[in-house]
Design a protein around this motif. Structure first.
Motif, PDB file in Angstrom:
ATOM      1  N   ASN A  22     -10.402 -27.601 119.867  1.00  0.00           N
ATOM      2  CA  ASN A  22     -10.278 -27.561 118.406  1.00  0.00           C
ATOM      3  C   ASN A  22     -11.609 -27.203 117.760  1.00  0.00           C
ATOM      4  OD1 ASN A  22      -7.570 -28.210 118.147  1.00  0.00           O
ATOM      5  ND2 ASN A  22      -7.965 -29.823 116.666  1.00  0.00           N
ATOM      6  N   SER A  82      -2.261 -38.492 116.114  1.00  0.00           N
ATOM      7  CA  SER A  82      -2.768 -37.221 116.655  1.00  0.00           C
ATOM      8  C   SER A  82      -1.656 -36.460 117.368  1.00  0.00           C
ATOM      9  CB  SER A  82      -3.952 -37.468 117.587  1.00  0.00           C
ATOM     10  OG  SER A  82      -3.552 -38.045 118.798  1.00  0.00           O
ATOM     11  N   ARG A  86      -0.271 -32.904 115.863  1.00  0.00           N
ATOM     12  CA  ARG A  86      -0.266 -31.696 116.696  1.00  0.00           C
ATOM     13  C   ARG A  86       1.135 -31.083 116.721  1.00  0.00           C
ATOM     14  NH1 ARG A  86      -4.714 -29.863 119.209  1.00  0.00           N
ATOM     15  NH2 ARG A  86      -6.321 -31.352 119.786  1.00  0.00           N
ATOM     16  N   GLU A 107      -1.000 -25.877 119.963  1.00  0.00           N
ATOM     17  CA  GLU A 107      -0.749 -27.210 119.416  1.00  0.00           C
ATOM     18  C   GLU A 107       0.421 -27.898 120.121  1.00  0.00           C
ATOM     19  OE1 GLU A 107      -2.630 -28.888 117.505  1.00  0.00           O
ATOM     20  OE2 GLU A 107      -3.917 -27.363 116.642  1.00  0.00           O
ATOM     21  N   ALA A 111       0.280 -31.374 122.113  1.00  0.00           N
ATOM     22  CA  ALA A 111       1.126 -32.466 121.630  1.00  0.00           C
ATOM     23  C   ALA A 111       1.924 -33.070 122.790  1.00  0.00           C
ATOM     24  CB  ALA A 111       2.073 -31.973 120.534  1.00  0.00           C
TER      25      ALA A 111
END
Length: 130
Positions: A22, A82, A86, A107, A111
């Motif tokens: 990120n 989080s 995501r 993402e 995730a």
């Protein structure tokens, strides 16, 4: 006997890799937005201020995940958020104008990895308690 620190080791590694990516992608988007947007196949907006802002936002969001990476059991809410964020980012990019499949895939993969590793570690930690 495994401690909670041991069982969350894989989750912490996944989180650290996600945070590092990120921050790196955020820096790339902030400093050289045209090159990254070209790779993603996205339209070039004018002015690039908002694209650079998105890069800074990626850096900030990545750094906000740090508590979950350092102490996931004590920061369960941050860890779960989080994973949720995501997933939401993946959906956003999937349905964004121009179908940005590359950030959506990025993402979504993180995730799923974060969700699976957190669930396994949390379940193992709960089962180890009397």
């Amino acid at each position: 006997m495994n401690t909670s620190h041991d069982v969350f080791a894989t989750y912490r590694r996944v989180m650290k890799v996600g945070i590092a990516l990120n921050v790196l992608l955020g820096l790339w988007l902030w400093l050289w937005p045209v090159s990254l947007l070209g790779i993603m196949g996205a339209d070039l907006p004018y002015p690039l201020t908002w694209v650079r802002y998105a890069g800074l936002a990626m850096i900030v969001v990545g750094l906000l995940y740090l508590p979950a990476a350092l102490a996931p059991l004590h920061n369960r809410l941050v860890a779960l958020l989080s994973i949720l964020f995501r997933g939401l980012f993946a959906l956003f990019f999937l349905f964004a104008s121009g179908l940005l499949w590359l950030p959506a895939l990025f993402e979504a993969v993180f995730a799923v990895f974060q969700g699976v590793t957190f669930w396994r570690a949390w379940r193992t930690d709960l089962m180890a308690k009397p």
